[in-house]
Enzyme design. Structure first.
Site: not given
Length: 332
Positions: A133, A217, A252, A315
């Site tokens: 990421k 983040e 999440h 994907r």
């Protein structure tokens, strides 16, 4: 159509038709792949573990072969050497990975390509670029797409994490660098929670993805989660099929998907879809950009009315059927 039904020979620029396609997966997505392949006149092949010998997907394919040994219901579908060997033995031209299992594994894509078999997915390099990421964040920045404040690399120690968190300002989010599905993620509201949350996130990431790399983040407390469906071909053509709203989540993990996203202005929708295309074109730029189906995910800060890139899923996704319902396009 020809671009989707042909595969380049490994030693030339010639193309040959896909006559036989294997779905390296099980259950719903394997059956879904077989349906689309059948409509294209392509012979289908299923693999199944011993425990799945009575599973529906086995009987939906033209051919089916057991893989792995009894007692390995999951590991059987992760055996790269066995899948490639089966493809060569039965003259299979292409492999569709579905989602989960080996779908985002660059080593699987490389093994198939080296054997002269088409991997129905993004290029090996695209999978490597997007599998981390932090690497994907850098691609978004190169494409001029806003990203949330965060660390450029995974943090190596609690000191690094503490320094970074102080610079970003609380609350912050800890995220597994090489994973998804809500695992390896922790919200940290204040400094006293950081050490235990970091340890917990790293352990969960290691267990789930084989890597304990975690980055920081900035956490958006009031956010909508929006994702844009992309489709690209090997000739450099890339389009979007608009957005889905997946803001309803538990731990999440997405629970409800809506398309089109409700209460989203035309200007914001256009901006997010354009940002997704820019990121797709930045991925694998040397090879012509993103290829195959993929989803670019964003957070929309509802208080500031600003959006930020968070990740790319290279994907087909479970929720692709939601977009198919509203566009009438068979994404598979």
């Amino acid at each position: 159509m020809d671009a989707l039904m042909t595969v380049a020979d490994s030693d030339s620029t010639n193309i040959r038709p896909i006559r036989k396609l294997l779905a390296a997966n099980r259950s719903e997505i394997a059956t879904r792949v077989f349906r689309s392949a059948h409509e294209l006149g392509i012979r289908t092949v299923a693999i199944y573990s011993h425990e799945d010998r009575y599973a529906l997907h086995r009987f939906k394919a033209d051919e089916a072969y057991q893989i792995g040994t009894p007692g390995e219901p999951i590991r059987s579908y992760l055996n790269i050497d066995a899948i490639v060997g089966l493809c060569l033995k039965h003259h299979i031209d292409a492999v569709h990975p579905g989602y989960g299992f080996l779908s985002e594994n660059p080593d699987f894509a490389k093994a198939l390509t080296d054997a002269g078999i088409l991997f129905v997915g993004p290029s090996e390099q695209s999978l490597r670029d997007l599998g981390d990421k932090t690497s994907a964040r850098r691609l978004a920045e190169i494409a001029g797409v806003p990203v949330l404040g965060g660390t450029a690399q995974a943090v190596a120690s609690i000191k690094e994490a503490t320094d970074a968190a102080e610079k970003l300002g609380y609350p912050i989010m800890l995220k597994a660098a090489k994973g998804g599905g809500g695992r390896g993620m922790r919200v940290v509201m204040e400094p006293s929670e950081l050490a235990s949350s970091l340890d917990s996130a790293q352990r969960e990431a290691k267990t789930a993805f084989g890597s304990d790399e975690v980055f920081l983040e900035r956490f958006v407390q009031r956010a909508r989660h929006l994702e844009v469906q992309l489709l690209g071909d090997r000739h450099g053509n890339l389009v979007h099929l608009y957005e889905r709203d997946c803001s309803v989540q538990r731990r999440h993990q997405k629970v409800v998907e809506l398309a089109p996203a409700p209460n989203l202005s035309t200007e914001m929708r256009d901006a997010i879809c354009d940002a997704a295309l820019r990121i797709g074109r930045a991925v694998g730029k040397e090879s012509g950009g993103y290829e195959n189906a993929g989803t670019v995910e964003f957070l929309l800060d509802v208080d500031k009315d600003e959006f930020y890139f968070i990740e790319v899923n290279p994907r087909i996704q479970v929720e692709h059927t939601v977009t198919e319902e509203v566009t009438g396009i068979d994404i598979v």
